[in-house]
Design a protein around this motif. Structure first.
Motif, PDB file in Angstrom:
ATOM      1  N   GLY A 197      51.991  40.030  -0.077  1.00  0.00           N
ATOM      2  CA  GLY A 197      51.870  41.386   0.421  1.00  0.00           C
ATOM      3  C   GLY A 197      50.511  41.732   0.989  1.00  0.00           C
ATOM      4  N   ARG A 198      49.656  40.749   1.199  1.00  0.00           N
ATOM      5  CA  ARG A 198      48.322  41.016   1.727  1.00  0.00           C
ATOM      6  C   ARG A 198      48.302  40.845   3.240  1.00  0.00           C
ATOM      7  NH1 ARG A 198      45.639  36.846  -2.483  1.00  0.00           N
ATOM      8  NH2 ARG A 198      47.206  35.606  -1.376  1.00  0.00           N
ATOM      9  N   GLN A 199      47.545  41.709   3.909  1.00  0.00           N
ATOM     10  CA  GLN A 199      47.413  41.619   5.358  1.00  0.00           C
ATOM     11  C   GLN A 199      46.483  40.455   5.698  1.00  0.00           C
ATOM     12  OE1 GLN A 199      49.112  44.209   6.862  1.00  0.00           O
ATOM     13  NE2 GLN A 199      48.942  43.313   8.888  1.00  0.00           N
ATOM     14  N   VAL A 200      46.925  39.582   6.607  1.00  0.00           N
ATOM     15  CA  VAL A 200      46.102  38.467   7.047  1.00  0.00           C
ATOM     16  C   VAL A 200      46.052  38.466   8.572  1.00  0.00           C
ATOM     17  CG1 VAL A 200      46.577  37.061   5.019  1.00  0.00           C
ATOM     18  CG2 VAL A 200      48.074  36.881   7.006  1.00  0.00           C
ATOM     19  N   TYR A 201      45.044  37.811   9.117  1.00  0.00           N
ATOM     20  CA  TYR A 201      44.824  37.814  10.563  1.00  0.00           C
ATOM     21  C   TYR A 201      44.543  36.411  11.062  1.00  0.00           C
ATOM     22  CZ  TYR A 201      44.227  42.821   9.822  1.00  0.00           C
ATOM     23  OH  TYR A 201      44.420  44.134   9.469  1.00  0.00           O
ATOM     24  N   TRP A 202      45.005  36.129  12.287  1.00  0.00           N
ATOM     25  CA  TRP A 202      44.675  34.899  12.982  1.00  0.00           C
ATOM     26  C   TRP A 202      43.803  35.253  14.183  1.00  0.00           C
ATOM     27  CZ3 TRP A 202      45.520  29.961  11.549  1.00  0.00           C
ATOM     28  CH2 TRP A 202      46.493  29.722  10.562  1.00  0.00           C
ATOM     29  N   ILE A 203      42.712  34.482  14.379  1.00  0.00           N
ATOM     30  CA  ILE A 203      41.885  34.647  15.567  1.00  0.00           C
ATOM     31  C   ILE A 203      42.734  34.351  16.801  1.00  0.00           C
ATOM     32  CG2 ILE A 203      39.905  33.718  16.832  1.00  0.00           C
ATOM     33  CD1 ILE A 203      39.073  35.368  14.458  1.00  0.00           C
ATOM     34  N   GLY A 204      42.561  35.133  17.862  1.00  0.00           N
ATOM     35  CA  GLY A 204      43.337  34.944  19.080  1.00  0.00           C
ATOM     36  C   GLY A 204      42.978  33.669  19.818  1.00  0.00           C
ATOM     37  N   LEU A 205      43.878  33.203  20.665  1.00  0.00           N
ATOM     38  CA  LEU A 205      43.642  32.008  21.468  1.00  0.00           C
ATOM     39  C   LEU A 205      42.542  32.256  22.492  1.00  0.00           C
ATOM     40  CD1 LEU A 205      47.337  30.931  22.137  1.00  0.00           C
ATOM     41  CD2 LEU A 205      45.749  29.965  20.450  1.00  0.00           C
ATOM     42  N   SER A 206      41.940  31.174  22.968  1.00  0.00           N
ATOM     43  CA  SER A 206      40.893  31.288  23.988  1.00  0.00           C
ATOM     44  C   SER A 206      41.463  31.886  25.265  1.00  0.00           C
ATOM     45  CB  SER A 206      40.296  29.918  24.298  1.00  0.00           C
ATOM     46  OG  SER A 206      39.681  29.370  23.162  1.00  0.00           O
ATOM     47  N   GLY A 207      40.603  32.583  26.005  1.00  0.00           N
ATOM     48  CA  GLY A 207      41.009  33.136  27.291  1.00  0.00           C
ATOM     49  C   GLY A 207      41.145  32.053  28.350  1.00  0.00           C
ATOM     50  N   GLU A 208      41.736  32.420  29.482  1.00  0.00           N
ATOM     51  CA  GLU A 208      41.924  31.466  30.573  1.00  0.00           C
ATOM     52  C   GLU A 208      40.616  31.262  31.330  1.00  0.00           C
ATOM     53  OE1 GLU A 208      44.728  29.906  30.826  1.00  0.00           O
ATOM     54  OE2 GLU A 208      45.632  31.101  29.228  1.00  0.00           O
ATOM     55  N   ALA A 209      40.544  30.166  32.082  1.00  0.00           N
ATOM     56  CA  ALA A 209      39.363  29.899  32.902  1.00  0.00           C
ATOM     57  C   ALA A 209      39.236  30.956  33.990  1.00  0.00           C
ATOM     58  CB  ALA A 209      39.475  28.513  33.528  1.00  0.00           C
ATOM     59  N   VAL A 210      38.011  31.375  34.244  1.00  0.00           N
ATOM     60  CA  VAL A 210      37.730  32.318  35.324  1.00  0.00           C
ATOM     61  C   VAL A 210      37.379  31.523  36.575  1.00  0.00           C
ATOM     62  CG1 VAL A 210      36.159  34.129  36.113  1.00  0.00           C
ATOM     63  CG2 VAL A 210      36.917  34.080  33.724  1.00  0.00           C
ATOM     64  N   ALA A 211      38.028  31.836  37.696  1.00  0.00           N
ATOM     65  CA  ALA A 211      37.715  31.144  38.946  1.00  0.00           C
ATOM     66  C   ALA A 211      36.277  31.452  39.341  1.00  0.00           C
ATOM     67  CB  ALA A 211      38.675  31.594  40.046  1.00  0.00           C
ATOM     68  N   MET A 212      35.509  30.411  39.619  1.00  0.00           N
ATOM     69  CA  MET A 212      34.099  30.585  39.947  1.00  0.00           C
ATOM     70  C   MET A 212      33.757  29.815  41.216  1.00  0.00           C
ATOM     71  SD  MET A 212      32.303  30.285  36.196  1.00  0.00           S
ATOM     72  CE  MET A 212      30.731  30.906  36.835  1.00  0.00           C
ATOM     73  N   PRO A 213      32.826  30.347  42.026  1.00  0.00           N
ATOM     74  CA  PRO A 213      32.383  29.612  43.225  1.00  0.00           C
ATOM     75  C   PRO A 213      31.531  28.416  42.838  1.00  0.00           C
ATOM     76  CG  PRO A 213      31.034  31.570  42.885  1.00  0.00           C
ATOM     77  CD  PRO A 213      32.139  31.632  41.858  1.00  0.00           C
TER      78      PRO A 213
END
Length: 258
Positions: A197-213
């Motif tokens: 009955g305890r609230q637990v959390y998972w860290i979110g997945l990594s974000g996507e790559a940002v298009a860079m010049p």
């Protein structure tokens, strides 16, 4: 040549076994790695409890600590040997862009560089690599590292390491020197209620790559670009995170306010 190998996936991970096998023709290889997975520990050192290195086979040691602990112990008195090179990996999964801030693989390599030895952090990038269980599945990547070292490592300034990412493909297109790319914001955390009955959390997945010049005024692409196109990415990264382009401007702004 005396080579120290560590990782953050644990001493029994197939990637570190493949690395050790590939590098033994170059000299003595000593493996000192965490007893279990320690991903995401960056350069953390264990200061609240003693560390217990345990020899599990000739020149292979397990430590109840972080990747940086393993390298620190090995370089500071665990052995009566001077190491010429520190190699961290092969990590099961990419360490691209902002990943280097969290990576235990990169943290272990930096610990070696702080001891003034050349160091590489090596990762295998692909959708399925986290399910790999055999060193054979890391063979192409391990052979690339062998060849890179055997050819003579390029010289880096002090407190720099090579961050190497290798795509999980049947045939590598080549090698690109790259700059560190960026990810978009990480995915949100997920929340659940455990059986008690305890609230637990998972860290979110990594974000996507940002298009860079390309890097300004050059033909150099990001590490994400190299991997997406089947090339090995070699990025020189450093401990000094000072923004020297901003340093003098910031100093003038602060002095004008005092």
């Amino acid at each position: 040549m005396n080579i120290l190998i560590s990782n953050d996936d644990g001493v029994f991970a197939p990637g570190i076994q493949a690395m050790a096998q590939a590098l033994r023709p170059l000299g003595r290889v000593v493996v000192v790695a965490p007893e279990s997975e320690r991903s995401g520990f960056s350069s953390a050192l264990t200061l609240d409890r003693p560390l217990r290195p345990i020899q599990i086979s000739p020149d292979v040691w397990a430590v109840n600590g972080t990747p940086a602990d393993c390298v620190y112990l090995a370089m500071n008195g665990l052995f009566d040997v001077e190491f010429d090179l520190v190699v961290s990996g092969i990590n099961s999964g990419a360490n691209l862009g902002d990943d280097v801030l969290y990576s235990g693989t990169v943290g272990a390599a930096f610990e070696g560089r702080l001891a003034k030895q050349p160091a590489l952090a090596v990762s295998l990038c692909g959708q399925n690599v986290r399910s790999y269980t055999s060193p054979e599945e890391y063979r192409i990547a391990a052979q690339w590292v062998h060849d890179f070292i055997a050819a003579g490592l390029p010289t880096l300034p002090e407190r720099h390491i090579f961050n190497v990412n290798i795509p999980d493909v049947a045939e590598l297109k080549g090698t690109k020197v790259t700059f560190q790319g960026r990810r978009s914001q990480s995915k949100p955390i997920t929340s659940h209620v455990d059986p008690r009955g305890r609230q637990v959390y998972w860290i979110g997945l990594s974000g996507e790559a940002v298009a860079m010049p390309k890097h300004k005024g050059t033909e150099i692409e990001s590490d994400f670009f190299a991997i997406a196109n089947g090339y090995v990415s070699v990025t020189p990264i450093q401990m000094d995170a000072t923004n020297y382009d901003t340093l003098h401007t910031l100093q003038a702004q602060i002095l004008n306010k005092i």
